[in-house]
Design a protein around this motif. Structure first.
Motif, PDB file in Angstrom:
ATOM      1  N   HIS A 185      -5.908   3.597   3.427  1.00 20.23           N
ATOM      2  CA  HIS A 185      -5.890   3.287   0.588  1.00 20.23           C
ATOM      3  C   HIS A 185      -6.193   4.586   0.562  1.00 20.23           C
ATOM      4  O   HIS A 185      -6.536   4.781   1.221  1.00 20.23           O
ATOM      5  N   SER A 222      -5.746  -0.924  -3.217  1.00 20.66           N
ATOM      6  CA  SER A 222      -6.138  -0.320  -2.323  1.00 20.66           C
ATOM      7  C   SER A 222      -8.069  -0.499  -3.235  1.00 20.66           C
ATOM      8  O   SER A 222      -8.731  -0.192  -2.774  1.00 20.66           O
ATOM      9  N   VAL A 237       1.099  -1.060   0.153  1.00 20.67           N
ATOM     10  CA  VAL A 237      -0.108   0.124   0.193  1.00 20.67           C
ATOM     11  C   VAL A 237       0.358   1.360   0.012  1.00 20.67           C
ATOM     12  O   VAL A 237       0.815   2.067  -0.669  1.00 20.67           O
TER      13      VAL A 237
END
Length: 575
Positions: free
Chosen positions: A59, A279, A11
């Motif tokens: 995210h 995400s 991430v």
């Protein structure tokens, strides 16, 4: 859940593309969630930071979160510090579940400062901490208990990172060193040894490494060939660098878990779905789950209130029905009065009982009628007539009250059914307003004076291009039926089943069978019978639908209707 340090690394890599963005807007939909809208030329993203227990993560998100009418104080502070600030760095502390966002901005005096947002994504201890350029805490979503906590998370305190577990970061160490460290835990299972060795690795990932190497989670001391484990560790390291984002789901499509590497340990037990980015995966996994929990939490007090009101109304009606049953034999009182009156000459003064023939009986049987010795025979007769009139009045009153109870129970059941179908906080707010207007809850003068918002209706389109409107609660039902739709539009509702009002805005034009079935299926879907088959749905032009004077919201009567039997509509179908 596999939102471990390894997943956070993938991430973090994705979020670095936002470096150089300015903070356009800041929202706080709930106590544990902060959303930053980031913007630069050719790039606009919303960044969600969540410190909620069980759903902590960061995210990019494509979902739209509902915001409270008044921003919380933490949100206002974040806006004061970070509005228009430029994101200059996104870093992760090793492979720990701590990510840091560094910004560049100016304070009130115009001096350049470098405030930070630190997200600690550590299970029940997750937090979002706002830190100044000197390492002092502005504030945090969750403040620590000064008396019992080792780390002070409080405004003005020096920020200190959570204690490190002193494990090996495989991205900074060669695989052989990791392998040798794992082999030291001889009495442990391989997954347990990996969990104690690798920084940022979750139990799911450790089991997967073991299964990839040997087909099962074997014991370390039983390993003879270390080459397979070395290859599995190398594969894990490559996955950290590249990522293969997979979500696991069960037979009813409910998400179960996710990972940044292929998951084979469950065999065919779960289905898998791949995503292009972490995400996108997290958005799909958490949003519906989190939104459902937020709606449930927001509606908990109303659900409890409605449930209590329903139970109270049902108990009250049961008591009244029992009392009504006790007055069913009120004609006996009149008959006794008539018999005493007809036999005044034969009843002795001071008698406790009168034995007379019952001329209402075809066999003229003798009956005994209790008397009050202190009263004359005529007064005893008058007493029975008085009790008869009192009983008649009671029956009339009880019948009215019981009918009112039935209407109230019917209304409250419709509110309860509407609550079950709430999808947004706005839906819940409308039900709060409805209960307030009905006198079930109190509302502040401030809220009463606020301008009424137009209900947000659910809308579909028919095969002929007609708008089809569906109410989600009684306020919306009233708005559709009594305000928005015209006399020639067609109205649908499940027969004798609580549900939504559905209107096809056809302006009096005839509807095709396809549109009638589609609208009826929408009515069945948005009703208490949504889980049933062959649901009866009535439909009639709006001009035959009337709202009685004084009726509660959503309560109508209708005539000249037709009925069609349909199965409820499902969202994955196309018209």
């Amino acid at each position: 859940m596999a939102f471990d340090g390894g997943f956070l690394h993938t991430v973090t890599t994705e979020l670095k593309q936002a470096v150089g963005c300015h903070v356009d807007k800041i929202y706080q939909p709930s106590r544990d969630i902060l959303i930053l809208q980031l913007r630069k030329k050719g790039f606009v993203k919303r960044l969600v930071l969540s410190a909620a227990s069980g759903t902590s993560r960061v995210h990019f998100t494509e979902q739209k979160y509902e915001n409270p009418e008044t921003p919380p104080m933490f949100c206002m502070l974040a806006r004061k510090i970070f509005s228009s600030a430029r994101l200059v760095g996104v870093t992760q502390k090793g492979l720990e579940r701590v990510i840091e966002f560094t910004f560049d901005t100016a304070d009130e005096m115009g001096y350049r400062i470098s405030p930070k947002i630190v997200c600690e994504l550590i299970g029940n201890s997750s937090n979002i901490v706002l830190v100044d350029g000197n390492g002092k805490i502005y504030d945090a979503v969750h403040r620590s208990n000064i008396e019992s906590s080792d780390r002070i998370i409080w405004s003005g305190a020096a920020y200190r990172y959570p204690d490190s577990q002193n494990k090996i970061n495989i991205l900074e160490t060669d695989v052989n060193t990791c392998l040798n460290e794992v082999l030291k835990h001889k009495t442990e299972s391989l997954s347990s040894a990996l969990l104690k060795t690798l920084e940022g690795a979750s139990p799911l990932v450790c089991r997967e490494i073991a299964v990839t190497a040997y087909g099962e989670d074997t014991r370390v001391e039983a390993i003879k060939d270390y080459k397979n484990l070395s290859h599995a560790l190398e594969g894990y390291k490559n996955s950290l660098l590249s990522g293969n984002f997979v979500m696991l789901y069960n037979s009813d499509k409910t998400p179960v878990d996710f990972c940044f590497m292929p998951v084979t340990q469950y065999g065919d037990l779960y289905g898998t779905r791949c995503f292009d980015s972490p995400s996108a995966l997290l958005d799909a996994y958490y949003f519906e789950r989190e939104n459902s929990a937020r709606i449930h939490k927001a509606s908990a007090d109303i659900s409890k209130l409605v449930s209590n009101l329903l139970n109270r109304a049902r108990r009250r009606m049961a008591v009244r029905e029992k009392e009504l049953e006790q007055n069913r034999d009120r004609d006996d009182l009149r008959i006794k009065g008539e018999l005493i009156k007809a036999n005044l000459y034969a009843v002795e003064q001071g008698s406790a009982v009168a034995r007379v023939q019952n001329y209402y009986d075809e066999n003229l049987k003798e009956v005994e009628i209790p008397l009050d010795p202190a009263l004359s025979p005529a007064a005893n007769a008058a007493k029975y007539f008085k009790e008869y009139k009192k009983s008649c009045a009671a029956v009339q009153s009880l019948c009215t009250l019981i009918e009112n109870d039935k209407q109230e129970i019917d209304y409250l059941e419709s509110v309860s059914e509407s609550l079950d179908r709430c999808k947004t906080l706005a839906d819940i707010s409308e039900i709060r307003e409805e209960l307030s207007l009905g006198g079930y809850t109190k509302q502040s003068q401030k809220k009463q004076s606020r301008k009424k918002a137009r209900p947000q209706l659910t809308e579909y389109e028919s095969a002929e291009g007609y708008r089809i409107l569906v109410g989600k609660n009684n306020i919306q039902n009233d708005y559709i039926t009594c305000t928005l739709a015209s006399k020639g539009d067609m109205w649908f509702h499940t027969k004798n089943i609580h549900g939504s009002h559905v209107a096809v805005l056809c302006g009096g034009q005839p509807l095709s069978e396809e549109t009638v079935i589609f609208a009826a299926r929408l009515a069945a879907k948005n009703s208490k019978a949504s889980g049933s088959c062959n649901v009866p749905v009535d439909y009639t032009p709006i001009k035959y639908v009337k709202k009685p004077n004084g009726a509660k919201a959503g309560m109508v009567i209708y005539t000249t209707n037709k009925t069609v039997f349909v199965n409820p509509y499902t969202e994955d179908e196309s018209l």
